[in-house]
Design an enzyme around this catalytic site. Structure first.
Site, PDB file in Angstrom:
ATOM      1  N   TYR A 144       0.286  -6.797  12.068  1.00  0.00           N
ATOM      2  CA  TYR A 144       0.246  -5.463  11.467  1.00  0.00           C
ATOM      3  C   TYR A 144      -0.694  -5.494  10.283  1.00  0.00           C
ATOM      4  O   TYR A 144      -0.606  -6.383   9.432  1.00  0.00           O
ATOM      5  CB  TYR A 144       1.653  -5.052  11.012  1.00  0.00           C
ATOM      6  CG  TYR A 144       1.710  -3.692  10.357  1.00  0.00           C
ATOM      7  CD1 TYR A 144       1.498  -2.534  11.102  1.00  0.00           C
ATOM      8  CD2 TYR A 144       1.981  -3.555   8.995  1.00  0.00           C
ATOM      9  CE1 TYR A 144       1.547  -1.272  10.500  1.00  0.00           C
ATOM     10  CE2 TYR A 144       2.044  -2.306   8.393  1.00  0.00           C
ATOM     11  CZ  TYR A 144       1.823  -1.170   9.148  1.00  0.00           C
ATOM     12  OH  TYR A 144       1.883   0.070   8.558  1.00  0.00           O
ATOM     13  N   ASP A 239      -5.613 -11.386   6.437  1.00  0.00           N
ATOM     14  CA  ASP A 239      -4.753 -10.363   5.870  1.00  0.00           C
ATOM     15  C   ASP A 239      -3.569 -11.071   5.219  1.00  0.00           C
ATOM     16  O   ASP A 239      -2.620 -11.480   5.890  1.00  0.00           O
ATOM     17  CB  ASP A 239      -4.281  -9.390   6.954  1.00  0.00           C
ATOM     18  CG  ASP A 239      -3.409  -8.282   6.355  1.00  0.00           C
ATOM     19  OD1 ASP A 239      -3.066  -8.372   5.158  1.00  0.00           O
ATOM     20  OD2 ASP A 239      -3.068  -7.342   7.096  1.00  0.00           O
ATOM     21  N   LYS A 267       1.413  -6.049  -1.825  1.00  0.00           N
ATOM     22  CA  LYS A 267       2.784  -6.501  -2.067  1.00  0.00           C
ATOM     23  C   LYS A 267       2.942  -7.271  -3.396  1.00  0.00           C
ATOM     24  O   LYS A 267       2.939  -6.646  -4.432  1.00  0.00           O
ATOM     25  CB  LYS A 267       3.296  -7.258  -0.843  1.00  0.00           C
ATOM     26  CG  LYS A 267       3.291  -6.306   0.392  1.00  0.00           C
ATOM     27  CD  LYS A 267       4.127  -6.713   1.563  1.00  0.00           C
ATOM     28  CE  LYS A 267       4.264  -5.527   2.515  1.00  0.00           C
ATOM     29  NZ  LYS A 267       3.579  -5.620   3.783  1.00  0.00           N
TER      30      LYS A 267
HETATM   31  C1  PLP Z   1       2.641  -4.573   4.476  1.00  0.00           C
HETATM   32  C2  PLP Z   1       1.420  -5.015   5.145  1.00  0.00           C
HETATM   33  C3  PLP Z   1       0.274  -4.198   5.234  1.00  0.00           C
HETATM   34  C4  PLP Z   1       0.256  -2.774   4.789  1.00  0.00           C
HETATM   35  O1  PLP Z   1       0.484  -2.623   3.432  1.00  0.00           O
HETATM   36  P1  PLP Z   1       0.993  -1.193   2.879  1.00  0.00           P
HETATM   37  O2  PLP Z   1       1.030  -1.395   1.405  1.00  0.00           O
HETATM   38  O3  PLP Z   1       2.338  -0.963   3.504  1.00  0.00           O
HETATM   39  O4  PLP Z   1       0.008  -0.187   3.309  1.00  0.00           O
HETATM   40  C5  PLP Z   1      -0.870  -4.744   5.782  1.00  0.00           C
HETATM   41  N1  PLP Z   1      -0.894  -6.003   6.239  1.00  0.00           N
HETATM   42  C6  PLP Z   1       0.181  -6.810   6.180  1.00  0.00           C
HETATM   43  C7  PLP Z   1       0.072  -8.203   6.671  1.00  0.00           C
HETATM   44  C8  PLP Z   1       1.375  -6.329   5.657  1.00  0.00           C
HETATM   45  O5  PLP Z   1       2.443  -7.134   5.636  1.00  0.00           O
END
Ligand code: PLP
Length: 434
Positions: A144, A239, A267
């Site tokens: 994701y 990511d 995060k």
């Molecule tokens: C949470 C997450 C996102 C998206 O971040 P948001 O702040 O919710 O838009 C993208 N990549 C990874 C790996 C994530 O865990």
């Protein structure tokens, strides 16, 4: 356990907000039951509207690595807020946080702050396309990367299929250049490069996938990916929105010894406020406006409150052996889960990566989850739903979905872990023979 007030608040919310929530998983759709409305958090605990207390292993889906309402973060926020909440002009706080990120994350030389992980990945891919002059991007099924159109792509079965949109509203054109292949499958990557050698702008990957449960990329897979990207002139994008400052202080790249061209962060970097960042090699980052031609902007980007919270969080996190302690507690939790599973013969797959962890209940012994396909095939979502509710009843809050990772903070004590493990053992005992 009383849930009347949460239920009432949820009924009100549903009339005004789709599903009553501002992000879908919060609605408990895959586990059923009443989503808890939280009123307060402190350290490892949250309290809901009915006054129930829970040990929190969701931690706002990862950001709160110091727990709720950490005094340093609050002090820093308070100090920043009294000076004004936003300027739309540069502040030194942005440079300070960028400096810290450059020091902590091995591959990073320059940083651009945005407001969410979604913005970070979206911008990183635009940058990769601008830098390489190529259109195609490669992602892995089950990874994701936020909800940008081009990344909301279903896995085609088999290898190197062109993605189809995952959600109505995403035009086919938006995903036409997104290639989706299975996670941990280096052969699939080889086939992609064999076919589109000089057309792939970037490969983006969660080094440890935390959005299909917890699935670790094998070192061979990740290093192979990096090498192939280099060989074909494509950018290698990690990511690390979830894994950054979670798997290790320097993220998964420090853990695996990887050297990505670009890194996406979010995060933990915001200390509980809305922040994201894309970062990487200066040569690539210089393509971003106003230095280079790639446009990307944000009214609230680099917001002083968010920068202050992030700074306070990262400074506290890097003190002494705090990170090692959180990781040790996470490992202790996972070890206890394994032991209870063995004692009562409940097939499961669990593990941790630093301060994050995953627990899959398996639909049969011998099943092995290595990618999205096997996660969907072997994960026993019904048992997970029972587990989730059994834990909730005992005051332990895990993610309301089998396909999410869990998190531990510096505020979780060994007693909290022991309490949680006792609850888990009781659940496993009750599940014996089911
Ligand atoms: C949470 C997450 C996102 C998206 O971040 P948001 O702040 O919710 O838009 C993208 N990549 C990874 C790996 C994530 O865990």
């Amino acid at each position: 356990m009383k849930t009347e007030r949460s239920a009432g608040l949820h009924d009100q919310a549903k009339k005004l907000i789709p599903g009553g929530v501002n992000s879908p998983v919060r609605a408990f759709k895959s586990v059923g039951g009443v989503p808890r409305y939280f009123e307060k958090g402190s350290g490892a605990y949250v309290w809901d509207a009915d006054g129930n207390r829970y040990i929190d292993y969701v931690l706002s889906w990862g950001p709160l690595i110091l727990g709720h309402a950490h005094p340093d973060v609050l002090a820093s926020l308070n100090d920043a807020a009294t000076r004004g909440t936003s300027f739309g002009a540069p502040t030194h706080l942005e440079t300070e946080l960028a400096q810290l990120v450059v020091e902590l994350v091995p591959s990073v030389e320059m940083v651009r702050f945005v407001n969410s992980g979604t913005e970070a990945t979206m911008s990183a891919l635009r940058l990769a396309r601008a830098f390489t002059g190529r259109d195609k991007i490669v992602k892995f099924a089950g990874c994701y990367h936020g909800h940008a159109d081009m990344l909301l792509v279903q896995a085609g079965s088999g290898v190197a299929t062109l993605g189809l949109p995952d959600s109505p509203g995403v035009p086919e054109g938006a995903t036409a250049d997104t290639i989706v292949i299975p996670f941990n499958d280096l052969e699939a990557v080889e086939q992609v490069f064999a076919k589109w050698s000089d057309r792939v702008a970037a490969v983006i990957v969660e080094p440890i996938a935390g959005n299909m449960g917890l699935v670790k990329g094998s070192p061979e897979f990740l290093h192979g990916l990096q090498t192939m990207c280099r060989d074909h002139g494509s950018l290698f994008i990690l990511d690390e929105v979830m894994t950054g400052f979670r798997v290790a202080i320097g993220g998964a790249q420090a853990f695996y010894g990887l050297d990505p061209d670009l890194t996406c962060l979010g995060k933990v970097i915001g200390g509980g406020l809305p922040v994201g960042a894309y970062a990487g090699k200066a040569e690539v980052m210089q393509t971003v406006a106003p230095v280079g031609p790639m446009y990307q902007a944000g009214t609230l980007s680099g917001n002083p409150l968010a920068m202050s919270a992030g700074l306070a969080a990262l400074r506290a996190l890097t003190e002494g052996d705090l990170f090692a302690t959180i990781s040790a507690n996470t490992a202790k939790l996972v070890k206890g889960v394994v032991e209870s599973g063995q004692e009562f013969n409940i097939p499961l797959q669990t593990g941790n990566a630093g301060t994050m962890f995953g627990v899959y209940f398996l639909a049969g012994a011998g099943a092995d989850i290595v990618d999205f396909d096997t996660a969907k095939r072997y994960a026993d979502t019904e048992r997970y739903a029972r587990y989730f509710h059994a834990m909730l009843e005992r005051g332990v809050y895990f993610a309301p979905s089998q396909f999410e990772a869990g998190f531990v903070s510096s505020a979780h004590t060994e007693e909290d872990i022991d309490f949680s493990l006792k609850a888990i053992r009781e659940f496993m005992e009750a599940e014996r023979g089911i």
